[in-house]
Design an enzyme around this catalytic site. Structure first.
Site, mmCIF file in Angstrom:
data_model
loop_
_atom_site.group_PDB
_atom_site.id
_atom_site.type_symbol
_atom_site.label_atom_id
_atom_site.label_comp_id
_atom_site.label_asym_id
_atom_site.label_seq_id
_atom_site.Cartn_x
_atom_site.Cartn_y
_atom_site.Cartn_z
ATOM 1 N N GLU A 164 -0.489 6.007 7.962
ATOM 2 C CA GLU A 164 0.390 5.044 8.625
ATOM 3 C C GLU A 164 0.163 5.038 10.127
ATOM 4 O O GLU A 164 0.915 5.666 10.891
ATOM 5 C CB GLU A 164 1.866 5.349 8.318
ATOM 6 C CG GLU A 164 2.270 4.979 6.905
ATOM 7 C CD GLU A 164 3.752 5.166 6.617
ATOM 8 O OE1 GLU A 164 4.241 4.614 5.616
ATOM 9 O OE2 GLU A 164 4.440 5.876 7.399
ATOM 10 N N GLU A 256 1.954 3.222 -0.821
ATOM 11 C CA GLU A 256 3.248 3.906 -0.681
ATOM 12 C C GLU A 256 4.372 2.883 -0.638
ATOM 13 O O GLU A 256 4.303 1.900 0.098
ATOM 14 C CB GLU A 256 3.268 4.757 0.596
ATOM 15 C CG GLU A 256 4.529 5.590 0.771
ATOM 16 C CD GLU A 256 4.472 6.444 2.032
ATOM 17 O OE1 GLU A 256 3.411 7.054 2.294
ATOM 18 O OE2 GLU A 256 5.477 6.487 2.773
#
Length: 331
Positions: A164, A256
């Site tokens: 991320e 995710e």
């Protein structure tokens, strides 16, 4: 413990569609589909047919390695009928940087465990804070060299090179990808590589941008997909629309997501989650849910204390989110 507070968190023609065969049927996902590849906007099997992988992500292995056991992997492959396990190696927060040899070996143990059960494994380089992937560039090169050497002849792995990214431009993330992908390709030229996107892998939405920056300036490599993450209780129509638009133009893998808020906490929003899952099913976007552990947060699928025991199958050991996501994987 999982992530900082967020602001709200090749085109081809396909002639056939095929879903992976579950591990409980005559063939496992890997034996049925073989070496995966990117065909236009789709993830495809070795016959060139589009597939949708559905499965779970581990929590950080520095905290919850005890939740990834022979018993829990048997349950994931057999009872849950999952196609894929995402193995999350945190870089900071007591993870890889503290003992590279140990965490490389741990990642390999879990990848091997998934593969032995016929599941694919996503090798997740879980950089989070700092959000600039270049901060860990040297470590990433070392890690992915070791992983790609080991799995170069294995059709059951995909490489996720930056979990991320945040607080950096897409051009910096792209440049990082163009440094790491050749490291993997030097060892494993055929595997699919998953590239994180800006603003916690939201295609920039969480920082006021959108997928157009990737469409206009894609990574200069083939056989790659871009990642998108969402947490349904926080990420509403703007995120759903971005995923829909982006997947019309780019190959996307949702590595995710959660049914709760962006921290994996709070009440589950199953209605909004189902909207995302319906879209991903319709467009054959593969996904892994966060997370396969007994963390005390609502986003962990197991009831607290489960990982200290030896019972994994069925719904009795699951929290509400676990019961819901297990059923969605089994469908």
């Amino acid at each position: 413990m999982r992530k900082p507070l967020l602001f709200a968190s090749a085109l081809g023609v396909l002639v056939a569609l095929q879903s992976p065969v579950s591990a409980t049927e005559s063939a496992s996902p890997v034996s049925s589909n073989g070496q995966l590849k990117v065909c236009g906007r789709q993830l495809c099997n070795e016959q060139g047919q589009a597939v949708q992988l559905r499965g779970m992500s581990t929590h950080g292995t520095q905290w919850y390695a005890q939740c990834v056991t022979d018993g829990s992997l048997d349950a994931l492959a057999g009872d849950w009928r999952a196609d894929v396990l995402r193995v999350s190696t945190y870089v900071q927060e007591g993870g890889y940087e503290t003992d590279p040899q140990r965490f490389t070996a741990l990642a390999q143990k879990f990848v091997d465990g998934a593969n032995r059960r016929g599941m694919y494994a996503v090798i997740d380089w879980h950089m989070l804070d700092p959000g600039d992937p270049d901060f860990n560039l040297a470590r990433a090169k070392t890690f992915f060299t070791a992983m790609a050497k080991k799995y170069k002849d294995n059709p059951g792995v995909l490489y996720e090179i930056a979990n991320e990214p945040s607080g950096v431009s897409w051009s910096k993330i792209k440049a990082y990808a163009e440094k790491i992908i050749p490291v993997i390709r030097a060892q494993d030229p055929d595997a699919v590589v998953l590239v994180g996107t800006r603003a916690w892998s939201s295609f920039g939405v969480s920082e006021g941008a959108d997928e157009q920056e990737v469409i206009r300036n894609p990574v200069n490599s083939s056989n790659i997909m871009y990642t998108f993450h969402f947490y349904a209780a926080s990420h509403r129509g703007e995120y759903l629309d971005a995923l829909n638009r982006a997947s019309d133009r780019l190959p996307v893998f949702v590595t995710e997501f959660g049914t709760q808020n962006y921290a994996g906490e709070g009440a589950n929003d199953f209605a909004q989650s189902q909207r995302f899952l319906d879209l991903m099913k319709r467009k054959k976007i593969s996904w892994t849910n966060w997370n396969y552990s007994d963390d005390n947060r609502s986003g962990a699928v197991f009831k607290t204390g489960t990982c200290n025991g030896d019972t994994w199958a069925g719904t009795g050991v699951l929290k509400e989110a676990g019961v819901w996501i297990r059923q969605r994987i089994r469908e």
